[in-house]
Design an enzyme around this catalytic site. Structure first.
Site, PDB file in Angstrom:
ATOM      1  CG  ASP A  33       7.085  72.607  24.584  1.00 23.16           C
ATOM      2  OD1 ASP A  33       6.842  72.297  23.397  1.00 23.16           O
ATOM      3  OD2 ASP A  33       6.457  72.125  25.549  1.00 23.16           O
ATOM      4  CG  ASN A  85      11.251  65.571  19.483  1.00 23.38           C
ATOM      5  OD1 ASN A  85      12.053  66.477  19.644  1.00 23.38           O
ATOM      6  ND2 ASN A  85      10.138  65.485  20.229  1.00 23.38           N
TER       7      ASN A  85
HETATM    8  C1  FPP Z   1       8.930  71.866  20.741  1.00 21.35           C
HETATM    9  O1  FPP Z   1       7.791  72.545  20.271  1.00 21.35           O
HETATM   10  C2  FPP Z   1      10.014  72.095  19.849  1.00 21.35           C
HETATM   11  C3  FPP Z   1      10.706  71.130  19.173  1.00 21.35           C
HETATM   12  C4  FPP Z   1      10.393  69.692  19.266  1.00 21.35           C
HETATM   13  C5  FPP Z   1      11.773  71.484  18.260  1.00 21.35           C
HETATM   14  C6  FPP Z   1      12.586  72.692  18.639  1.00 21.35           C
HETATM   15  C7  FPP Z   1      13.435  72.964  17.514  1.00 21.35           C
HETATM   16  C8  FPP Z   1      13.774  74.187  17.048  1.00 21.35           C
HETATM   17  C9  FPP Z   1      13.399  75.476  17.642  1.00 21.35           C
HETATM   18  C10 FPP Z   1      14.601  74.218  15.847  1.00 21.35           C
HETATM   19  C11 FPP Z   1      16.038  74.049  16.220  1.00 21.35           C
HETATM   20  C12 FPP Z   1      16.758  73.636  15.023  1.00 21.35           C
HETATM   21  C13 FPP Z   1      18.065  73.815  14.837  1.00 21.35           C
HETATM   22  C14 FPP Z   1      18.637  73.452  13.564  1.00 21.35           C
HETATM   23  C15 FPP Z   1      18.945  74.395  15.876  1.00 21.35           C
HETATM   24  P1  FPP Z   1       6.503  71.684  19.948  1.00 21.35           P
HETATM   25  O2  FPP Z   1       6.564  71.286  18.523  1.00 21.35           O
HETATM   26  O3  FPP Z   1       6.383  70.542  20.887  1.00 21.35           O
HETATM   27  O4  FPP Z   1       5.379  72.743  20.164  1.00 21.35           O
HETATM   28  P2  FPP Z   1       3.918  72.478  20.781  1.00 21.35           P
HETATM   29  O5  FPP Z   1       4.125  71.973  22.192  1.00 21.35           O
HETATM   30  O6  FPP Z   1       3.288  73.819  20.731  1.00 21.35           O
HETATM   31  O7  FPP Z   1       3.244  71.477  19.887  1.00 21.35           O
END
Ligand code: FPP
Length: 241
Positions: free
Chosen positions: A16, A64
């Protein structure tokens, strides 16, 4: 040889904080996810060097889809970007990739990408990377029950062991250490069944910044925990995989 129990065999991570990492840099959220993939690839090696055999990450949850359309398509597109950039290297470096989650509701292109990633790495044994994509812990329990019924199990034959065989993570032992980056203190529907006796570490570090130092801090925390699995004396985990 006896395994060093102070090192987790299986680490699971909620990655996250990508969006906030990008925002701090005045970049669109997509760049945070892209940096998140790079952080993940660095961590696979770091885990393997430390003797961790299974790494499981939450890349896209069943929930998501509620995100803005451009972010969802960005995350889907990132699979192809990651594949082109890293798959050959992972295949060569002994990483076995297993993709866990609902496949019927993702695009044909994505299904093909997952099949290729799994096929080209299936003989690897150094570390197993499970990518949970279009995954939810509740979805997993429901699909396991459906499979058990389809396989003809009667109600009295359903118990923890028989149901575990139908769970989407049946190829791996339960996670010993569950890490969540990004400062939130919740599970968010990740590995609900499998994390029953996991040790939890929550860190404020945003996922793209999570590197070896942060991993070592989480491992040191884990090494200091006394695992009792519901008993009164320290116990050795019972592993499925
Ligand atoms: C949460 O951060 C992260 C995600 C919803 C996606 C995580 C995905 C990756 C790191 C890419 C992985 C991809 C592959 C192909 C393996 P957030 O967007 O909720 O961050 P925030 O809480 O700061 O808004």
């Amino acid at each position: 040889m006896q395994r060093d129990l102070s090192i987790p065999r299986h680490v699971a991570i909620v990655m996250d904080g990508n969006g906030r990492w990008a925002k701090k840099r005045f970049l669109p959220r997509f760049f945070g996810h892209k940096a998140g993939v790079d952080a993940l690839v660095r961590l696979i090696d770091a885990c393997s060097v430390r003797g961790i055999s299974y790494l499981t990450v939450f890349a896209f949850s069943s929930e998501n889809w509620k995100r803005p359309e451009d972010e969802v398509s960005g995350l889907m597109g990132l699979v192809a970007v990651a594949q082109a950039k890293y798959l050959a290297k992972m295949a060569k470096n002994g990483v076995r990739i297993v993709v866990v989650g609902e496949r019927d509701t993702v695009s044909e292109r994505l299904r093909k990408a997952w099949a290729e990633a799994e096929e080209s790495t299936r003989h690897n044994t150094r570390i197993t990377l499970s990518i949970c994509f279009n995954y939810g812990g509740r979805w997993d329990m429901v699909q396991a029950c459906r499979k058990a019924v389809a396989a003809g199990l009667k109600a009295e034959q359903i118990d923890e062991a028989s149901l575990s065989r139908f769970m989407a993570m049946a190829h791996a032992p339960d996670p010993d250490l569950f890490i969540r980056t990004g400062g939130e203190v919740r599970i968010s529907n990740f590995l609900l069944w499998q994390s029953a006796y996991s040790e939890f570490v929550f860190t404020d570090c945003l996922w793209p910044d999570f590197g070896e130092a942060e991993l070592d801090a989480a491992l040191a925390d884990y090494a200091g925990r006394e695992r009792r699995f519901g008993g009164v004396t320290p116990a050795v985990p019972v592993h499925a995989g």
